[in-house]
Structures are given as structure tokens and as C-alpha cells.
Design a protein around this motif. Structure first.
Motif, PDB file in Angstrom:
ATOM      1  N   THR A 176       1.108  -1.213  -0.013  1.00 22.66           N
ATOM      2  CA  THR A 176      -0.010  -0.140  -0.068  1.00 22.66           C
ATOM      3  C   THR A 176       0.913   1.249  -0.134  1.00 22.66           C
ATOM      4  OG1 THR A 176       0.047   0.089   2.442  1.00 22.66           O
ATOM      5  CG2 THR A 176      -1.835  -1.165   1.241  1.00 22.66           C
ATOM      6  N   TYR A 177       2.084   1.125   0.301  1.00 26.39           N
ATOM      7  CA  TYR A 177       2.921   2.333   0.324  1.00 26.39           C
ATOM      8  C   TYR A 177       2.996   3.278  -0.665  1.00 26.39           C
ATOM      9  CZ  TYR A 177       7.184   5.236   0.710  1.00 26.39           C
ATOM     10  OH  TYR A 177       7.946   6.199   0.972  1.00 26.39           O
ATOM     11  N   GLY A 178       2.918   2.746  -2.251  1.00 27.57           N
ATOM     12  CA  GLY A 178       3.156   3.456  -3.219  1.00 27.57           C
ATOM     13  C   GLY A 178       1.657   4.268  -3.502  1.00 27.57           C
ATOM     14  N   HIS A 179       0.572   3.788  -3.106  1.00 23.90           N
ATOM     15  CA  HIS A 179      -0.826   4.441  -3.200  1.00 23.90           C
ATOM     16  C   HIS A 179      -0.737   5.556  -1.923  1.00 23.90           C
ATOM     17  CE1 HIS A 179      -4.934   4.824  -2.950  1.00 23.90           C
ATOM     18  NE2 HIS A 179      -5.233   4.792  -1.736  1.00 23.90           N
ATOM     19  N   ASN A 180      -0.206   5.123  -0.612  1.00 19.58           N
ATOM     20  CA  ASN A 180      -0.363   6.170   0.300  1.00 19.58           C
ATOM     21  C   ASN A 180       0.692   7.317   0.067  1.00 19.58           C
ATOM     22  OD1 ASN A 180      -1.871   4.516   1.703  1.00 19.58           O
ATOM     23  ND2 ASN A 180      -0.556   3.267   2.909  1.00 19.58           N
ATOM     24  N   VAL A 181       1.883   7.126  -0.739  1.00 26.70           N
ATOM     25  CA  VAL A 181       2.635   8.213  -0.924  1.00 26.70           C
ATOM     26  C   VAL A 181       1.902   9.068  -1.989  1.00 26.70           C
ATOM     27  CG1 VAL A 181       4.604   8.995  -2.446  1.00 26.70           C
ATOM     28  CG2 VAL A 181       4.825   7.077  -0.564  1.00 26.70           C
ATOM     29  N   ASN A 182       1.125   8.351  -2.948  1.00 26.83           N
ATOM     30  CA  ASN A 182       0.637   9.180  -3.911  1.00 26.83           C
ATOM     31  C   ASN A 182      -0.924  10.026  -3.222  1.00 26.83           C
ATOM     32  OD1 ASN A 182       2.261   8.488  -5.947  1.00 26.83           O
ATOM     33  ND2 ASN A 182       0.724   7.054  -6.873  1.00 26.83           N
ATOM     34  N   GLU A 183      -1.318   9.328  -2.376  1.00 21.13           N
ATOM     35  CA  GLU A 183      -2.452  10.070  -1.736  1.00 21.13           C
ATOM     36  C   GLU A 183      -2.128  11.329  -0.814  1.00 21.13           C
ATOM     37  OE1 GLU A 183      -6.302   9.786  -1.162  1.00 21.13           O
ATOM     38  OE2 GLU A 183      -5.387   9.503  -3.288  1.00 21.13           O
ATOM     39  N   PHE A 184      -0.908  11.197  -0.081  1.00 24.10           N
ATOM     40  CA  PHE A 184      -0.219  12.462   0.464  1.00 24.10           C
ATOM     41  C   PHE A 184      -0.167  13.572  -0.624  1.00 24.10           C
ATOM     42  CE2 PHE A 184       3.081  15.008   2.398  1.00 24.10           C
ATOM     43  CZ  PHE A 184       2.719  15.129   3.649  1.00 24.10           C
ATOM     44  N   HIS A 185       0.490  13.389  -1.510  1.00 28.64           N
ATOM     45  CA  HIS A 185       0.742  14.135  -2.566  1.00 28.64           C
ATOM     46  C   HIS A 185      -0.549  14.801  -3.194  1.00 28.64           C
ATOM     47  CE1 HIS A 185       4.943  12.715  -2.292  1.00 28.64           C
ATOM     48  NE2 HIS A 185       5.292  13.981  -2.934  1.00 28.64           N
ATOM     49  N   ARG A 186      -1.373  14.152  -3.421  1.00 29.85           N
ATOM     50  CA  ARG A 186      -2.740  14.523  -4.013  1.00 29.85           C
ATOM     51  C   ARG A 186      -3.320  15.612  -2.873  1.00 29.85           C
ATOM     52  NH1 ARG A 186      -8.169  13.566  -3.194  1.00 29.85           N
ATOM     53  NH2 ARG A 186      -7.798  11.995  -1.803  1.00 29.85           N
ATOM     54  N   LYS A 187      -3.497  14.985  -1.717  1.00 27.18           N
ATOM     55  CA  LYS A 187      -3.905  16.091  -0.744  1.00 27.18           C
ATOM     56  C   LYS A 187      -3.130  17.268  -0.356  1.00 27.18           C
ATOM     57  CE  LYS A 187      -6.041  12.068   1.827  1.00 27.18           C
ATOM     58  NZ  LYS A 187      -6.190  11.138   3.134  1.00 27.18           N
ATOM     59  N   LEU A 188      -1.814  17.124  -0.620  1.00 31.41           N
ATOM     60  CA  LEU A 188      -0.980  18.226  -0.549  1.00 31.41           C
ATOM     61  C   LEU A 188      -1.117  19.137  -1.646  1.00 31.41           C
ATOM     62  CD1 LEU A 188       1.481  19.671   0.980  1.00 31.41           C
ATOM     63  CD2 LEU A 188       2.893  18.179  -0.649  1.00 31.41           C
ATOM     64  N   ARG A 189      -1.185  18.893  -2.702  1.00 27.31           N
ATOM     65  CA  ARG A 189      -1.854  19.492  -3.896  1.00 27.31           C
ATOM     66  C   ARG A 189      -3.178  20.385  -3.841  1.00 27.31           C
ATOM     67  NH1 ARG A 189       0.930  22.417  -6.111  1.00 27.31           N
ATOM     68  NH2 ARG A 189       2.477  21.077  -7.374  1.00 27.31           N
ATOM     69  N   GLY A 190      -3.985  19.583  -3.241  1.00 34.80           N
ATOM     70  CA  GLY A 190      -5.492  20.065  -2.980  1.00 34.80           C
ATOM     71  C   GLY A 190      -5.094  21.229  -2.060  1.00 34.80           C
ATOM     72  N   ARG A 191      -4.557  20.994  -1.009  1.00 34.08           N
ATOM     73  CA  ARG A 191      -4.200  21.906   0.145  1.00 34.08           C
ATOM     74  C   ARG A 191      -3.474  23.328  -0.333  1.00 34.08           C
ATOM     75  NH1 ARG A 191      -4.875  20.541   5.932  1.00 34.08           N
ATOM     76  NH2 ARG A 191      -4.271  22.290   6.990  1.00 34.08           N
ATOM     77  N   LEU A 192      -2.521  22.970  -1.313  1.00 37.68           N
ATOM     78  CA  LEU A 192      -1.619  23.889  -1.572  1.00 37.68           C
ATOM     79  C   LEU A 192      -1.592  23.867  -3.131  1.00 37.68           C
ATOM     80  CD1 LEU A 192       1.369  23.270   0.947  1.00 37.68           C
ATOM     81  CD2 LEU A 192      -0.476  25.313   0.960  1.00 37.68           C
ATOM     82  N   PRO A 193      -2.478  24.435  -3.925  1.00 31.54           N
ATOM     83  CA  PRO A 193      -2.614  24.306  -5.386  1.00 31.54           C
ATOM     84  C   PRO A 193      -1.486  25.096  -6.195  1.00 31.54           C
ATOM     85  CG  PRO A 193      -4.465  25.767  -4.407  1.00 31.54           C
ATOM     86  CD  PRO A 193      -3.681  24.998  -3.409  1.00 31.54           C
ATOM     87  N   LYS A 194      -0.822  26.349  -5.345  1.00 27.65           N
ATOM     88  CA  LYS A 194      -0.094  27.034  -6.167  1.00 27.65           C
ATOM     89  C   LYS A 194       1.580  26.855  -5.724  1.00 27.65           C
ATOM     90  CE  LYS A 194      -3.428  30.750  -7.139  1.00 27.65           C
ATOM     91  NZ  LYS A 194      -3.743  32.380  -6.849  1.00 27.65           N
ATOM     92  N   ALA A 195       1.565  25.986  -4.834  1.00 25.80           N
ATOM     93  CA  ALA A 195       2.929  25.723  -4.358  1.00 25.80           C
ATOM     94  C   ALA A 195       3.823  24.745  -5.256  1.00 25.80           C
ATOM     95  CB  ALA A 195       2.670  24.900  -2.852  1.00 25.80           C
ATOM     96  N   PHE A 196       5.051  25.183  -5.266  1.00 27.53           N
ATOM     97  CA  PHE A 196       6.040  24.230  -6.027  1.00 27.53           C
ATOM     98  C   PHE A 196       6.476  22.979  -5.109  1.00 27.53           C
ATOM     99  CE2 PHE A 196       9.921  22.852  -7.691  1.00 27.53           C
ATOM    100  CZ  PHE A 196       9.813  23.069  -9.111  1.00 27.53           C
ATOM    101  N   VAL A 197       5.922  21.914  -5.567  1.00 32.46           N
ATOM    102  CA  VAL A 197       6.066  20.699  -5.028  1.00 32.46           C
ATOM    103  C   VAL A 197       7.230  19.775  -5.654  1.00 32.46           C
ATOM    104  CG1 VAL A 197       5.005  18.570  -4.216  1.00 32.46           C
ATOM    105  CG2 VAL A 197       3.750  20.660  -4.023  1.00 32.46           C
ATOM    106  N   SER A 198       8.136  19.620  -4.942  1.00 33.05           N
ATOM    107  CA  SER A 198       9.321  18.700  -5.502  1.00 33.05           C
ATOM    108  C   SER A 198       9.067  17.209  -4.451  1.00 33.05           C
ATOM    109  CB  SER A 198      10.596  19.270  -5.080  1.00 33.05           C
ATOM    110  OG  SER A 198      11.721  18.358  -5.615  1.00 33.05           O
ATOM    111  N   SER A 199       9.472  16.173  -5.158  1.00 29.71           N
ATOM    112  CA  SER A 199       9.638  14.897  -4.860  1.00 29.71           C
ATOM    113  C   SER A 199      10.554  14.107  -5.222  1.00 29.71           C
ATOM    114  CB  SER A 199       8.221  14.099  -4.786  1.00 29.71           C
ATOM    115  OG  SER A 199       8.093  13.181  -3.845  1.00 29.71           O
ATOM    116  N   VAL A 200      10.744  13.057  -4.218  1.00 31.45           N
ATOM    117  CA  VAL A 200      12.047  12.078  -4.832  1.00 31.45           C
ATOM    118  C   VAL A 200      11.678  10.660  -4.809  1.00 31.45           C
ATOM    119  CG1 VAL A 200      12.975  12.228  -2.617  1.00 31.45           C
ATOM    120  CG2 VAL A 200      14.422  11.401  -4.313  1.00 31.45           C
ATOM    121  N   VAL A 201      12.162   9.759  -5.724  1.00 35.99           N
ATOM    122  CA  VAL A 201      11.884   8.415  -5.839  1.00 35.99           C
ATOM    123  C   VAL A 201      13.046   7.560  -6.154  1.00 35.99           C
ATOM    124  CG1 VAL A 201       9.390   8.675  -6.385  1.00 35.99           C
ATOM    125  CG2 VAL A 201      11.155   8.548  -8.094  1.00 35.99           C
TER     126      VAL A 201
END
Length: 337
Positions: A176-201
Motif C-alpha cells: 500500500t506504500y505507493g498508493h499512500n505516497v500518492n494520496e499524500f501528494h494528492r492531498k498536499l496539492r489540493g491544500r496548496l494548489p499554487k505551491a511548487f512541490v518537489s519529490s524524490v523516488v
């Protein structure tokens, strides 16, 4: 196409000025670096060394001289309750950001947050996620920065030294880890639609065997909907053969090409400048994963895949505290030039 011919092309292309043949630059320079916490904490936790203005001046100068565009300054990790440490919101952190930006205005500061799943990160816990999102938004507001860098890691079983750094996995955690990571980013984008979001894999290359869980291409096609920049770790590959290192780098570039065709965000490749502790040195062969060889291999792979369109937008370096003068010189010679 034989390797001698490819090498000849590489020499010709690197010898030309990028703006003459490639208006946008085949080898992107949206370069980034992971930065230690001293600038926000006010001291170096490993030694107790106090932060001075000289530290900040030296840091800003080094970033500018080496054409670094993004600084991921350590602001965590999250706590077991999903909260960030108070030092990340401190006057020291605010003053450091202000001075760095004054000295090098072009540098984009992205606080570096995250941590290890099942140590201080619990992405399957809704309360943990809610607290983490709240503190992430607060951090951006307090520091008045344009965005955030998210770095979550899942340590795989198989190495006793690494396994001891996290709590035992619960059933289903890995799946479930991959799904949970994506969900965190989805919620982060919804909360901060104009923020520059960087991530790493971790790099998607098929034959690399890092000590962190890889993200699948299906998971990445979802993740890139919510981020503006994505770094792929191409170190600690567990590869000990140059041909394999090259083939897997080319495979990574082809995956980046596929993702870029889906969503044209910034795609960076991360190189390592640190020495692993003895317990995990098997993952990193420094004869292969040196800065010169890694950067030359990345360039060669880019040319093999596409000599017209820019696929790699920059290099991210792990880390500022372990990059010495020789490595900065190599970075300039083998990437920036």
C-alpha cells in the motif's frame, strides 16, 4: 549503434555550445541539492557547531558558483504524530532563509520534509497525514517560501543494519506504500494548489537493487499529476559492472521520456557525494558511482535516447555537507560544461 560511434557523438555534442545546437539545452541546469539542517536549527546536531553568518555567506556563494537552482534544506523528519520539529519554524530558520535569498536571489529554497515509513512516517494513518499536511502548509507560510520538497523512504527487508532503523512492517505496508505516497501528494496539492512541490523516488531501472522500495511506473504516472519536480536516485544501485550501470541508466532515461510525454514537469537525476557506512557499502561501488563516471553515463544515456528533446532537466546532489571542492569541480566539468 556501436559504443564507439555513440562515444564519438557524445564528444561532438559536449564540445559544442548547447545554445548553438540545442536552444533549450539538452542537459538541463535546473540543478538541486539536499542541504543539512544547521541553517534552520542554528547548530550542527552531529558536532554542536554553531551557525554563523559566515556559514550562510559561504553556502550562498557555493550555490551560486555551482549554478544550483533549488536548495532542499532539512526541516524534519516528521515526528510520530505527524508534526514537524519546532526548529523548522524558528527565528533562526526565518533569518537564514531571508539572508540566503538576499545573497543569492535566484536560489529557490524548498524545505525538505519526510522520513522513514514505520519509523516516524505513517502514511496509512489518517490522523498522522492530517497533522503532516497541516504542518507542511504552516512551514511554507512561516518561512515564506514558494514550495516544499517531500522525501519519503521505505526500507526493504534483507539488511539487518537497515532493518534496525525502523519498526517492523505491518501486513500490507509494502503493497500500500505507493498508493499512500500518492494520496499524500494528492492531498498536499489540493491544500496548496499554487505551491511548487518537489519529490524524490528511487530509480526505476530494472536491474538496480537499492535498499529502498522502488516506485512503479503506474504509481509514477499518478504521482506526477501532483508535483512540479521529481528526482530519481541513481546511486546505491547495487550494480558492480559498468555495462550494467550504463544499460540501467539508459532504461531510467527511457522511463523519464515516457513520463515526460505524459506530463512535462522537471525530471532530475540524483547523484551521491557521500560515503556509505561499511554496513551498506555493498550497495554503492565508488569505482562506478563516482561523480565523473555517473555524470558521463547520464549524458551518454541521454544521447542514446534522444538528441533533440531535453529529458533530464537537471542534477540533484546528495548532499551539500559531503560535496568537496573536487566533486564540485567534477560537477562543473562533467555536467554544467
Amino acid at each position: 549503434m556501436n559504443r564507439f560511434f555513440i562515444f564519438t557523438i557524445l564528444i561532438v555534442i559536449i564540445g559544442c555550445k548547447p545554445e548553438e545546437r540545442y536552444p533549450d539545452g539538452l542537459f538541463g541546469q535546473e540543478n538541486a541539492i539536499w542541504t543539512e539542517s544547521i541553517y534552520f536549527r542554528g547548530h550542527k546536531p552531529s558536532t554542536g557547531e554553531k551557525l554563523t553568518q559566515e556559514h550562510i555567506h559561504d553556502y550562498a556563494r557555493t550555490m551560486e558558483e555551482n549554478d544550483i537552482k533549488y536548495a532542499y534544506i532539512f526541516s524534519g523528519p516528521f515526528g510520530m504524530d505527524g508534526r514537524l520539529p519546532e526548529y523548522a519554524f524558528s527565528e533562526t530558520a526565518i533569518n537564514s532563509v531571508n539572508l540566503i535569498q538576499k545573497l543569492y536571489p535566484e536560489l529557490i529554497i524548498l524545505p525538505w520534509i519526510g522520513g522513514l515509513q514505520n519509523k516516524s512516517v505513517y502514511l496509512g494513518d489518517s490522523l498522522w497525514v492530517a497533522n503532516a499536511l497541516e504542518d507542511t502548509e504552516r512551514l511554507i507560510e512561516v518561512l515564506e517560501v514558494p514550495g516544499i520538497h517531500v522525501d519519503f523512504e521505505f526500507i526493504l527487508s534483507g539488511n539487518p543494519y537497515l532493518e534496525n532503523t525502523v519498526n517492523p512492517e505491518k501486513p500490507g505496508d509494502l503493497e500500500t506504500y505507493g498508493h499512500n505516497v500518492n494520496e499524500f501528494h494528492r492531498k498536499l496539492r489540493g491544500r496548496l494548489p499554487k505551491a511548487f512541490v518537489s519529490s524524490v523516488v528511487v530509480a526505476t531501472s530494472p536491474e538496480t537493487r537499492p535498499w529502498k522500495r522502488k516506485t512503479s511506473m503506474d504509481e509514477l504516472h499518478t504521482l506526477i499529476k501532483y508535483v512540479d519536480q521529481l528526482s530519481f536516485l541513481y546511486f546505491d544501485t547495487h550494480l558492480h559492472d559498468q555495462r550494467l550501470f550504463e544499460d540501467n541508466c539508459e532504461a531510467l532515461i527511457r522511463d523519464i521520456q515516457t513520463l515526460k510525454n505524459s506530463r512535462d514537469i522537471q525530471y532530475l537525476i540524483a547523484v551521491g557525494t557521500f560515503l556509505n557506512v561499511p554496513e551498506i557499502q555493498e550497495y554503492r561501488n565508488l569505482k562506478i558511482e563516482s561523480i565523473p563516471n555517473t555524470l558521463k553515463t547520464i549524458k551518454q544515456s541521454v544521447i542514446q535516447v534522444d538528441t533533440i528533446n531535453r529529458l533530464v532537466d537537471g542534477i540533484s546532489i546528495y548532499s551539500d555537507w559531503a560535496t568537496d571542492e573536487n566533486e564540485w569541480r567534477d560537477f562543473k566539468r562533467y555536467w554544467r560544461e
